[in-house]
Scaffold this motif. Structure first.
Motif, PDB file in Angstrom:
ATOM      1  N   MET A 148       0.836  -1.195   0.000  1.00  0.00           N
ATOM      2  CA  MET A 148       0.000   0.000   0.000  1.00  0.00           C
ATOM      3  C   MET A 148       0.875   1.250   0.000  1.00  0.00           C
ATOM      4  N   LEU A 149       0.588   2.173  -0.897  1.00  0.00           N
ATOM      5  CA  LEU A 149       1.214   3.488  -0.897  1.00  0.00           C
ATOM      6  C   LEU A 149       0.326   4.404  -0.073  1.00  0.00           C
ATOM      7  N   GLU A 150       0.893   5.032   0.963  1.00  0.00           N
ATOM      8  CA  GLU A 150       0.119   5.862   1.874  1.00  0.00           C
ATOM      9  C   GLU A 150       0.696   7.277   1.905  1.00  0.00           C
ATOM     10  N   ILE A 151      -0.163   8.268   1.755  1.00  0.00           N
ATOM     11  CA  ILE A 151       0.252   9.672   1.718  1.00  0.00           C
ATOM     12  C   ILE A 151      -0.429  10.407   2.864  1.00  0.00           C
ATOM     13  N   GLY A 152       0.372  11.102   3.683  1.00  0.00           N
ATOM     14  CA  GLY A 152      -0.164  11.825   4.821  1.00  0.00           C
ATOM     15  C   GLY A 152       0.448  13.202   4.968  1.00  0.00           C
ATOM     16  N   GLN A 153       0.212  13.831   6.093  1.00  0.00           N
ATOM     17  CA  GLN A 153       0.677  15.194   6.333  1.00  0.00           C
ATOM     18  C   GLN A 153       2.190  15.282   6.551  1.00  0.00           C
ATOM     19  N   ILE A 177       9.190  13.882  -6.411  1.00  0.00           N
ATOM     20  CA  ILE A 177       8.172  12.876  -6.690  1.00  0.00           C
ATOM     21  C   ILE A 177       7.725  13.085  -8.134  1.00  0.00           C
ATOM     22  N   GLY A 178       7.107  12.075  -8.711  1.00  0.00           N
ATOM     23  CA  GLY A 178       6.667  12.217 -10.091  1.00  0.00           C
ATOM     24  C   GLY A 178       5.507  11.287 -10.393  1.00  0.00           C
ATOM     25  N   ARG A 179       4.764  11.648 -11.427  1.00  0.00           N
ATOM     26  CA  ARG A 179       3.638  10.845 -11.892  1.00  0.00           C
ATOM     27  C   ARG A 179       3.714  10.798 -13.416  1.00  0.00           C
ATOM     28  N   PRO A 180       4.569   9.896 -13.959  1.00  0.00           N
ATOM     29  CA  PRO A 180       4.751   9.836 -15.415  1.00  0.00           C
ATOM     30  C   PRO A 180       3.454   9.625 -16.182  1.00  0.00           C
ATOM     31  N   ASP A 181       2.545   8.859 -15.569  1.00  0.00           N
ATOM     32  CA  ASP A 181       1.222   8.659 -16.166  1.00  0.00           C
ATOM     33  C   ASP A 181       0.250   8.299 -15.050  1.00  0.00           C
ATOM     34  N   SER A 182      -0.977   7.964 -15.399  1.00  0.00           N
ATOM     35  CA  SER A 182      -2.018   7.733 -14.398  1.00  0.00           C
ATOM     36  C   SER A 182      -1.767   6.512 -13.528  1.00  0.00           C
ATOM     37  N   PHE A 183      -0.878   5.614 -13.966  1.00  0.00           N
ATOM     38  CA  PHE A 183      -0.693   4.375 -13.226  1.00  0.00           C
ATOM     39  C   PHE A 183       0.751   4.129 -12.814  1.00  0.00           C
ATOM     40  N   ARG A 184       1.516   5.220 -12.662  1.00  0.00           N
ATOM     41  CA  ARG A 184       2.859   5.112 -12.102  1.00  0.00           C
ATOM     42  C   ARG A 184       3.101   6.293 -11.163  1.00  0.00           C
ATOM     43  N   PHE A 185       3.874   6.016 -10.113  1.00  0.00           N
ATOM     44  CA  PHE A 185       4.188   7.046  -9.125  1.00  0.00           C
ATOM     45  C   PHE A 185       5.626   6.817  -8.657  1.00  0.00           C
ATOM     46  N   ARG A 186       6.406   7.904  -8.620  1.00  0.00           N
ATOM     47  CA  ARG A 186       7.831   7.789  -8.284  1.00  0.00           C
ATOM     48  C   ARG A 186       8.175   8.627  -7.052  1.00  0.00           C
ATOM     49  N   VAL A 187       9.013   8.038  -6.186  1.00  0.00           N
ATOM     50  CA  VAL A 187       9.572   8.750  -5.032  1.00  0.00           C
ATOM     51  C   VAL A 187      11.089   8.625  -5.104  1.00  0.00           C
ATOM     52  N   THR A 193      15.471   5.280  -5.411  1.00  0.00           N
ATOM     53  CA  THR A 193      14.271   5.666  -6.143  1.00  0.00           C
ATOM     54  C   THR A 193      13.311   4.483  -6.165  1.00  0.00           C
ATOM     55  N   TYR A 194      12.077   4.743  -5.775  1.00  0.00           N
ATOM     56  CA  TYR A 194      11.030   3.734  -5.841  1.00  0.00           C
ATOM     57  C   TYR A 194      10.048   4.140  -6.941  1.00  0.00           C
ATOM     58  N   MET A 195       9.847   3.255  -7.910  1.00  0.00           N
ATOM     59  CA  MET A 195       8.833   3.473  -8.935  1.00  0.00           C
ATOM     60  C   MET A 195       7.715   2.452  -8.710  1.00  0.00           C
ATOM     61  N   GLU A 201      -5.836   4.557  -9.627  1.00  0.00           N
ATOM     62  CA  GLU A 201      -5.251   5.889  -9.727  1.00  0.00           C
ATOM     63  C   GLU A 201      -5.108   6.561  -8.365  1.00  0.00           C
ATOM     64  N   VAL A 202      -4.006   7.300  -8.202  1.00  0.00           N
ATOM     65  CA  VAL A 202      -3.858   8.175  -7.043  1.00  0.00           C
ATOM     66  C   VAL A 202      -4.770   9.381  -7.258  1.00  0.00           C
ATOM     67  N   SER A 203      -5.561   9.727  -6.258  1.00  0.00           N
ATOM     68  CA  SER A 203      -6.468  10.861  -6.414  1.00  0.00           C
ATOM     69  C   SER A 203      -5.686  12.151  -6.585  1.00  0.00           C
ATOM     70  N   GLU A 204      -6.294  13.116  -7.238  1.00  0.00           N
ATOM     71  CA  GLU A 204      -5.638  14.403  -7.439  1.00  0.00           C
ATOM     72  C   GLU A 204      -5.347  15.081  -6.113  1.00  0.00           C
ATOM     73  N   ALA A 205      -6.258  14.911  -5.142  1.00  0.00           N
ATOM     74  CA  ALA A 205      -6.055  15.511  -3.818  1.00  0.00           C
ATOM     75  C   ALA A 205      -4.819  14.928  -3.141  1.00  0.00           C
ATOM     76  N   ALA A 206      -4.616  13.612  -3.281  1.00  0.00           N
ATOM     77  CA  ALA A 206      -3.452  12.967  -2.680  1.00  0.00           C
ATOM     78  C   ALA A 206      -2.166  13.461  -3.328  1.00  0.00           C
ATOM     79  N   TYR A 207      -2.160  13.537  -4.648  1.00  0.00           N
ATOM     80  CA  TYR A 207      -0.951  13.979  -5.344  1.00  0.00           C
ATOM     81  C   TYR A 207      -0.635  15.440  -5.034  1.00  0.00           C
ATOM     82  N   GLN A 208      -1.642  16.268  -4.955  1.00  0.00           N
ATOM     83  CA  GLN A 208      -1.423  17.677  -4.654  1.00  0.00           C
ATOM     84  C   GLN A 208      -0.905  17.866  -3.234  1.00  0.00           C
ATOM     85  N   LEU A 209      -1.393  17.049  -2.290  1.00  0.00           N
ATOM     86  CA  LEU A 209      -0.877  17.123  -0.923  1.00  0.00           C
ATOM     87  C   LEU A 209       0.606  16.786  -0.904  1.00  0.00           C
TER      88      LEU A 209
END
Length: 222
Positions: A148-153, A177-187, A193-195, A201-209
């Motif tokens: 699970m990818l978890e995004i918090g404060q 961080i990056g989002r090359p497309d709708s189904f990939r997320f990079r840290v 580097t974790y891809m 999909e990661v919600s827009e609210a999560a990515y913006q946070l």
């Protein structure tokens, strides 16, 4: 046995866990990893630093916390502590000490302890609060793991089915961080580097946070 006693016995372990103070020192039976032969001994970690003493009494290593450049405690069988000191025969490399600990070593508590005291990145995982969660797959050179990818404060976390692959990245330690497309997320940090392949999909609210926290946009907008 009365209902009151039953409830008291049920709640007592939880109360003890809540009331227990944070762990402030660690004593582990380890083997120091060496080229020819590993060296059994004791590893002690506290607010002053990291100390190793060999079982035969011939070797003693002390690293002050202020001299600890990197700490990798994700895998109990591969604890690594890197100093600022360069190696004598390999001046492009820093001096590093590696240890094998027992599989049940408290690596989550150790990672949290070090992250709270070092300004440098700590490689490891410990639970943090999160607002957004999405199922992902992390591919490695050989195989990979789901989790699970978890995004918090305060952080981004990867909670893996394989504990040694789990990570807690404080925003202060994330470079990009990056989002090359709708189904990939990079840290990306300065250590790794974790891809991730996203299972939804990661919600827009999560990515913006995450974006706001990583690039300090909260401060720049004040």
């Amino acid at each position: 046995m009365t209902l009151v006693k039953i409830l008291a016995l049920t709640l007592l372990p939880r109360l003890l866990v809540i009331a227990a103070p944070d762990k402030d020192m660690f004593d582990l039976k380890v083997e120091r990893v060496r080229t020819l032969r590993n060296q059994p001994g004791d590893l002690h970690i506290d607010s002053k630093g990291v100390t190793f003493r060999s079982r035969d009494g011939k070797t003693s290593i002390t690293i002050a916390l202020k001299d600890l450049r990197q700490a990798d405690v994700a895998d109990p069988r591969a604890l690594r502590f890197e100093t600022y000191e360069v190696q004598k025969w390999k001046p492009v490399e820093r001096r590093e000490y590696a240890f094998h600990a027992q599989p049940d070593a408290p690596v989550e508590e150790l990672a949290q302890f070090l992250a709270a005291r070092l300004q440098r990145p700590v490689v490891g995982h410990y639970p943090e609060g999160s607002q957004f969660r999405v199922a992902v797959y992390h591919r490695r050179t050989l195989g990979g793991t789901s989790g699970m990818l978890e995004i918090g404060q305060d952080s981004i976390q990867f909670v893996s089915e394989k504990p040694a692959d789990s990570r807690t990245w404080l925003y202060r330690d994330i470079e990009t961080i990056g989002r090359p497309d709708s189904f990939r997320f990079r840290v990306t940090t300065n250590r790794e580097t974790y891809m991730f392949e996203l299972k939804s999909e990661v919600s827009e609210a999560a990515y913006q946070l995450a974006w706001t926290k990583v690039y300090n946009l909260e401060k720049s907008n004040r």
